[in-house]
Design an enzyme around this catalytic site. Sequence first.
Site, PDB file in Angstrom:
ATOM      1  N   SER A  95       0.625  -1.336   0.168  1.00 50.30           N
ATOM      2  CA  SER A  95      -0.130  -0.108  -0.012  1.00 50.30           C
ATOM      3  C   SER A  95       0.836   1.289  -0.024  1.00 50.30           C
ATOM      4  O   SER A  95       1.555   1.634   0.818  1.00 50.30           O
ATOM      5  CB  SER A  95      -1.051   0.101   1.260  1.00 50.30           C
ATOM      6  OG  SER A  95      -1.545   1.167   1.476  1.00 50.30           O
TER       7      SER A  95
ATOM      8  N   HIS B  93      -1.389  -0.966  -3.985  1.00 54.19           N
ATOM      9  CA  HIS B  93      -2.739  -0.763  -3.645  1.00 54.19           C
ATOM     10  C   HIS B  93      -2.582   0.719  -3.326  1.00 54.19           C
ATOM     11  O   HIS B  93      -1.765   1.280  -2.576  1.00 54.19           O
ATOM     12  CB  HIS B  93      -2.853  -1.517  -2.498  1.00 54.19           C
ATOM     13  CG  HIS B  93      -4.166  -1.420  -1.663  1.00 54.19           C
ATOM     14  ND1 HIS B  93      -5.280  -1.863  -1.941  1.00 54.19           N
ATOM     15  CD2 HIS B  93      -4.501  -0.597  -0.691  1.00 54.19           C
ATOM     16  CE1 HIS B  93      -6.559  -1.453  -1.404  1.00 54.19           C
ATOM     17  NE2 HIS B  93      -6.038  -0.886  -0.409  1.00 54.19           N
TER      18      HIS B  93
ATOM     19  N   ASP C 299      -4.815   3.800  -1.667  1.00 49.96           N
ATOM     20  CA  ASP C 299      -5.974   4.108  -0.898  1.00 49.96           C
ATOM     21  C   ASP C 299      -6.236   5.628  -1.072  1.00 49.96           C
ATOM     22  O   ASP C 299      -5.455   6.575  -0.630  1.00 49.96           O
ATOM     23  CB  ASP C 299      -5.367   4.039   0.546  1.00 49.96           C
ATOM     24  CG  ASP C 299      -5.138   2.837   0.812  1.00 49.96           C
ATOM     25  OD1 ASP C 299      -6.312   1.755   0.909  1.00 49.96           O
ATOM     26  OD2 ASP C 299      -3.993   2.120   1.530  1.00 49.96           O
TER      27      ASP C 299
ATOM     28  N   MET D 287      -8.944   8.482   0.054  1.00 44.84           N
ATOM     29  CA  MET D 287      -9.766   8.939   1.344  1.00 44.84           C
ATOM     30  C   MET D 287     -10.084  10.452   1.192  1.00 44.84           C
ATOM     31  O   MET D 287      -9.117  11.267   0.660  1.00 44.84           O
ATOM     32  CB  MET D 287      -8.633   8.927   2.576  1.00 44.84           C
ATOM     33  CG  MET D 287      -8.181   7.472   2.812  1.00 44.84           C
ATOM     34  SD  MET D 287      -6.861   7.527   4.108  1.00 44.84           S
ATOM     35  CE  MET D 287      -6.733   5.776   4.361  1.00 44.84           C
TER      36      MET D 287
ATOM     37  N   HIS E 170      -8.567   1.817  -3.981  1.00 44.29           N
ATOM     38  CA  HIS E 170      -9.550   1.508  -2.996  1.00 44.29           C
ATOM     39  C   HIS E 170     -10.260   2.946  -2.647  1.00 44.29           C
ATOM     40  O   HIS E 170      -9.543   3.590  -2.100  1.00 44.29           O
ATOM     41  CB  HIS E 170      -8.729   1.028  -1.562  1.00 44.29           C
ATOM     42  CG  HIS E 170      -9.688   0.703  -0.436  1.00 44.29           C
ATOM     43  ND1 HIS E 170      -8.922   0.305   0.528  1.00 44.29           N
ATOM     44  CD2 HIS E 170     -10.984   0.805  -0.258  1.00 44.29           C
ATOM     45  CE1 HIS E 170      -9.975   0.163   1.567  1.00 44.29           C
ATOM     46  NE2 HIS E 170     -11.135   0.639   0.944  1.00 44.29           N
TER      47      HIS E 170
ATOM     48  N   MET F 189     -12.265   5.152  -0.591  1.00 46.32           N
ATOM     49  CA  MET F 189     -12.666   5.222   0.669  1.00 46.32           C
ATOM     50  C   MET F 189     -13.542   6.736   0.583  1.00 46.32           C
ATOM     51  O   MET F 189     -12.805   7.573   1.188  1.00 46.32           O
ATOM     52  CB  MET F 189     -11.959   5.079   1.772  1.00 46.32           C
ATOM     53  CG  MET F 189     -11.521   3.856   2.240  1.00 46.32           C
ATOM     54  SD  MET F 189      -9.808   3.592   3.242  1.00 46.32           S
ATOM     55  CE  MET F 189      -8.700   3.660   1.572  1.00 46.32           C
TER      56      MET F 189
ATOM     57  N   MET G  80     -11.890  -5.457   5.220  1.00 49.49           N
ATOM     58  CA  MET G  80     -11.116  -4.726   5.925  1.00 49.49           C
ATOM     59  C   MET G  80     -10.989  -5.161   7.302  1.00 49.49           C
ATOM     60  O   MET G  80     -11.738  -5.662   8.082  1.00 49.49           O
ATOM     61  CB  MET G  80     -11.721  -3.166   6.027  1.00 49.49           C
ATOM     62  CG  MET G  80     -12.029  -2.441   5.003  1.00 49.49           C
ATOM     63  SD  MET G  80     -10.316  -1.797   4.363  1.00 49.49           S
ATOM     64  CE  MET G  80      -9.482  -1.249   5.349  1.00 49.49           C
TER      65      MET G  80
ATOM     66  N   GLY H  51      -8.834   4.273   7.224  1.00 47.19           N
ATOM     67  CA  GLY H  51      -8.585   5.812   7.619  1.00 47.19           C
ATOM     68  C   GLY H  51      -7.142   5.878   7.703  1.00 47.19           C
ATOM     69  O   GLY H  51      -6.601   7.086   7.317  1.00 47.19           O
ATOM     70  N   PHE H  52      -6.448   5.020   8.408  1.00 49.24           N
ATOM     71  CA  PHE H  52      -4.920   5.318   8.626  1.00 49.24           C
ATOM     72  C   PHE H  52      -4.170   3.791   8.482  1.00 49.24           C
ATOM     73  O   PHE H  52      -4.597   2.749   8.856  1.00 49.24           O
ATOM     74  CB  PHE H  52      -4.901   5.573   9.948  1.00 49.24           C
ATOM     75  CG  PHE H  52      -5.704   7.087  10.319  1.00 49.24           C
ATOM     76  CD1 PHE H  52      -5.044   8.222  10.013  1.00 49.24           C
ATOM     77  CD2 PHE H  52      -6.704   7.188  10.714  1.00 49.24           C
ATOM     78  CE1 PHE H  52      -5.565   9.366  10.298  1.00 49.24           C
ATOM     79  CE2 PHE H  52      -7.372   8.237  10.770  1.00 49.24           C
ATOM     80  CZ  PHE H  52      -7.061   9.685  10.806  1.00 49.24           C
TER      81      PHE H  52
ATOM     82  N   GLY I  31      -1.019   1.699   9.779  1.00 48.47           N
ATOM     83  CA  GLY I  31      -0.171   1.161  11.055  1.00 48.47           C
ATOM     84  C   GLY I  31      -1.007   0.864  12.265  1.00 48.47           C
ATOM     85  O   GLY I  31      -0.762   0.812  13.473  1.00 48.47           O
TER      86      GLY I  31
ATOM     87  N   ASP J 234      -6.958  -6.184   4.222  1.00 49.67           N
ATOM     88  CA  ASP J 234      -6.329  -4.788   4.060  1.00 49.67           C
ATOM     89  C   ASP J 234      -6.577  -4.136   5.358  1.00 49.67           C
ATOM     90  O   ASP J 234      -7.521  -4.112   6.054  1.00 49.67           O
ATOM     91  CB  ASP J 234      -7.196  -3.939   3.059  1.00 49.67           C
ATOM     92  CG  ASP J 234      -6.682  -2.686   3.038  1.00 49.67           C
ATOM     93  OD1 ASP J 234      -5.567  -2.053   3.676  1.00 49.67           O
ATOM     94  OD2 ASP J 234      -7.184  -1.604   2.222  1.00 49.67           O
ATOM     95  N   GLY J 235      -5.376  -3.766   6.437  1.00 50.71           N
ATOM     96  CA  GLY J 235      -5.417  -3.287   7.505  1.00 50.71           C
ATOM     97  C   GLY J 235      -4.673  -4.276   8.437  1.00 50.71           C
ATOM     98  O   GLY J 235      -5.143  -5.267   8.797  1.00 50.71           O
ATOM     99  N   GLY J 236      -3.623  -3.662   8.889  1.00 53.38           N
ATOM    100  CA  GLY J 236      -2.568  -4.605   9.796  1.00 53.38           C
ATOM    101  C   GLY J 236      -1.901  -5.790   9.481  1.00 53.38           C
ATOM    102  O   GLY J 236      -1.816  -6.611  10.300  1.00 53.38           O
TER     103      GLY J 236
ATOM    104  N   GLY K 123       0.897  -2.200   4.116  1.00 54.94           N
ATOM    105  CA  GLY K 123       1.597  -0.907   4.137  1.00 54.94           C
ATOM    106  C   GLY K 123       2.791  -0.978   5.079  1.00 54.94           C
ATOM    107  O   GLY K 123       3.813  -1.313   4.747  1.00 54.94           O
TER     108      GLY K 123
HETATM  109  C1  DX5 Z   1      -6.395   1.677   5.609  1.00 55.47           C
HETATM  110  C2  DX5 Z   1      -6.257   1.506   4.289  1.00 55.47           C
HETATM  111  C3  DX5 Z   1      -5.015   0.427   4.088  1.00 55.47           C
HETATM  112  C4  DX5 Z   1      -3.859   0.900   4.732  1.00 55.47           C
HETATM  113  C5  DX5 Z   1      -3.171  -0.328   5.432  1.00 55.47           C
HETATM  114  O1  DX5 Z   1      -7.257   2.628   5.836  1.00 55.47           O
HETATM  115  O2  DX5 Z   1      -7.072   0.967   3.432  1.00 55.47           O
HETATM  116  O3  DX5 Z   1      -4.915  -0.095   2.704  1.00 55.47           O
HETATM  117  O4  DX5 Z   1      -2.850   1.247   3.783  1.00 55.47           O
HETATM  118  O5  DX5 Z   1      -2.139   0.040   6.152  1.00 55.47           O
HETATM  119  P1  DX5 Z   1      -1.291  -0.885   7.030  1.00 55.47           P
HETATM  120  O6  DX5 Z   1      -0.966  -2.032   6.354  1.00 55.47           O
HETATM  121  O7  DX5 Z   1      -0.259  -0.078   7.647  1.00 55.47           O
HETATM  122  O8  DX5 Z   1      -2.268  -1.358   8.244  1.00 55.47           O
HETATM  123 ZN    ZN Z   2      -6.938   0.082   1.283  1.00 57.40          ZN
END
Ligand code: DX5
Ligand code: ZN
Length: 232
Positions: A6, A31, A33, A35, A64, A66, A135, A140-141, A143, A173-175, A195
């Site tokens: 990402s 990927h 993102d 927002m 993606h 959002m 998800m 949104g963020f 990390g 996607d996420g963590g 990411g």
């Molecule tokens: C979250 C995004 C993710 C984000 C994941 O809102 O949709 O794609 O980049 O980031 P990590 O892998 O750091 O959780």
């Molecule tokens: Zn994403």
Amino acid sequence: MTIAPSLLAADFGQFARDARRVEAAGAEWLHLDIMDGHFVPNISFGPEVVRRLRAETKLVYDVHLMCTRPEILIEPFVKAGADRITVHVELGERVEQLLWKIRSMGKKVGLAINPPTAISTVKPFLKQIDLLLIMTVNPGFGGQPFIVETLPKIQQAFAWRAEMGLAYRIEVDGGINFQTAAECAKAGADTFVSGTGLFGQPSLKRAVTRMRQLVHKNQRTEPAMMQTPDLL
Ligand code: DX5
Ligand code: ZN
């Protein structure tokens, strides 16, 4: 099994360089993102950034959205070079039309679902999509820590796919780090957005290779066809 680093975790002053690094690391997808500061409480980047990055790599650009009003953004992102576009099921009655719009522009169609939303909400759309994005954090963020309660959704999406004879991808996607990628692979995921889990490693190339090995090793296989015992 696909690894999709990402860009959100890249250096915001060095997107072109980091997109090239993702390609050189051996990942297949990037990927992206998007927002809007409304659907999620953060703002990332727009179509012009994607257009600028399009010439830098041959990666699949996995966009993606959002965003509260994807209807005004699908066309600009397609023109900018997106290969795949994902919108959120939380948009309710507009989802059907949005999926159709992505398809009509000749791009792969994705549907995303947030952690608090029931998996049953995506069921009516499964026949229309190429990818289901589950998800594993609240969007949104980058990390944030992986939400383990999302694993049953992956299992359900995997079971429905087999039952309905469909072929959509199951993306998480996420963590996503080495450990959670393996957990998601066991549950049935096949496409892994990461990411911080990749960009935070000393070598992006080694990190992509390791994540790929781990998800292959833990890959869930399709349920075997019903075996009829030979009675004779
Ligand atoms: C979250 C995004 C993710 C984000 C994941 O809102 O949709 O794609 O980049 O980031 P990590 O892998 O750091 O959780
Ligand atoms: Zn994403």
